[in-house]
Write an enzyme that holds these catalytic residues in place. Structure first.
Site, short mmCIF file in Angstrom:
data_model
loop_
_atom_site.label_atom_id
_atom_site.label_comp_id
_atom_site.label_asym_id
_atom_site.label_seq_id
_atom_site.Cartn_x
_atom_site.Cartn_y
_atom_site.Cartn_z
N ASP A 15 -26.46 -19.00 19.30
CA ASP A 15 -26.96 -20.27 19.81
C ASP A 15 -28.48 -20.30 19.83
O ASP A 15 -29.09 -21.31 20.15
CB ASP A 15 -26.35 -20.60 21.18
CG ASP A 15 -26.60 -19.54 22.23
OD1 ASP A 15 -27.33 -18.57 21.96
OD2 ASP A 15 -26.03 -19.68 23.34
N ASP A 59 -21.32 -17.41 18.51
CA ASP A 59 -21.53 -17.64 19.94
C ASP A 59 -20.69 -18.78 20.49
O ASP A 59 -20.56 -19.83 19.84
CB ASP A 59 -23.00 -17.99 20.20
CG ASP A 59 -23.85 -16.78 20.53
OD1 ASP A 59 -23.29 -15.72 20.87
OD2 ASP A 59 -25.09 -16.90 20.48
N LYS A 62 -18.63 -14.39 20.69
CA LYS A 62 -19.46 -13.77 21.72
C LYS A 62 -19.64 -14.75 22.86
O LYS A 62 -19.91 -15.93 22.62
CB LYS A 62 -20.83 -13.35 21.17
CG LYS A 62 -21.74 -12.72 22.23
CD LYS A 62 -22.98 -12.10 21.60
CE LYS A 62 -23.99 -13.12 21.15
NZ LYS A 62 -24.60 -13.86 22.30
N GLU A 107 -21.34 -15.21 26.99
CA GLU A 107 -22.28 -14.69 27.97
C GLU A 107 -21.69 -14.75 29.36
O GLU A 107 -21.00 -15.71 29.72
CB GLU A 107 -23.58 -15.49 27.94
CG GLU A 107 -24.33 -15.44 26.63
CD GLU A 107 -25.65 -16.20 26.67
OE1 GLU A 107 -26.08 -16.58 27.79
OE2 GLU A 107 -26.25 -16.40 25.60
N GLU A 138 -28.90 -7.32 26.48
CA GLU A 138 -30.20 -7.90 26.15
C GLU A 138 -31.19 -7.66 27.28
O GLU A 138 -30.90 -7.93 28.44
CB GLU A 138 -30.06 -9.40 25.90
CG GLU A 138 -31.38 -10.06 25.52
CD GLU A 138 -31.23 -11.47 24.98
OE1 GLU A 138 -32.27 -12.11 24.71
OE2 GLU A 138 -30.08 -11.92 24.81
#
Length: 262
Positions: free
Chosen positions: A44, A83, A111, A113, A180
């Site tokens: 993204d 994402d 993926k 978050e 990250e």
């Protein structure tokens, strides 16, 4: 041979590094995968580097699906990760719908978050045949909650929670983790605590794989360059050579170096 999830798992077992790079279109997909990069991420991040937004939040599932399909057409054997955009993992139902769209567009893995609270959603995705990468640490979709792009896990309690979350997500069925902007010492402890591959960006060389945004590693970043970025176009005659230099640097362990770590 095409890179698969089993390829990444074998890298983990063998102590070999693998390379990851963002990709957004067919032309760069062909170049990146032909250069030997193992995984292409339709991130993204496209909201910032392609669309000109100041964060990733405006990106939609339709945006990611469009670019995933383009990347899939140019792919020469890399694994494709896509994402799930902002708020699409808010409920298992929304995550399933978004994952279905992205896998149908050509992704091999999604993926998302978050943290330990994603465990139920990851379990449901796995039961439906969707491989999952869980993104921990600095999660850009939470930039407003964090108060900016800040290193995560500096405090002992935060580091302990991150490692506990990683274990919980692995137990729930996560196939890969991405860290990250995490201090190197925390990363080393987390990587040793889980049995699945860990990808890093600003998280140190202890990770099993490394990822950068393509624009950053080509030296065309707009604005301030992050500490964890290296310009691989330096000293190269063409973009393909830069991709190969990045792949070699990751797999040899030369990148990231100490100056790219927290």
């Amino acid at each position: 041979m095409a890179v698969t999830l089993r390829t990444l798992q074998q890298c983990k077992l063998d102590g070999k590094k693998f390379s990851v790079l963002t990709a957004y279109d067919a032309t760069f997909s062909h170049q990146i995968s032909s250069a030997g990069i193992d995984v292409m991420l339709i991130g993204d991040s496209l909201g910032m580097v392609l669309q000109g937004h100041d964060s990733t939040l405006p990106v939609t599932t339709a945006d990611i699906a469009y670019h995933t399909a383009a990347v899939a057409r140019g792919n020469q054997g890399a694994l494709i990760m896509a994402d799930l955009p902002f708020m699409t993992a808010a409920t298992p139902e929304r995550a399933l719908d978004a994952a279905h769209t992205l896998m149908a567009a050509g992704a091999n893995m999604v993926k998302l978050e978050g943290a330990g609270w994603l465990a139920d959603t990851i379990g449901i995705l796995k039961r439906n045949g969707v491989p999952v990468c869980a993104h921990l640490g600095l999660t850009p979709q939470s930039v407003n909650a964090f108060g900016g792009y800040r290193v995560q896990g500096r405090e002992a309690d935060a580091a302990k929670k991150m490692i506990a979350d990683a274990k919980a997500l692995e137990a729930a069925g996560a196939d890969v983790l991405l860290l990250e902007c995490v201090p190197r010492a925390v990363t080393a402890e987390l990587v040793a605590a889980v049995g699945i591959p860990v990808i890093g960006i600003g998280a140190g060389p202890e990770c099993d794989g490394q990822v950068l945004v393509m624009h950053d590693m080509l030296g065309v970043t707009v604005g301030k360059t992050a500490r964890f970025v290296k310009n691989f176009m330096d000293g190269q005659d063409n973009i393909n050579a830069a991709f190969k230099a990045y792949d070699e640097a990751v797999k040899s362990g030369n990148f990231p170096a100490s100056e790219h770590c927290f």
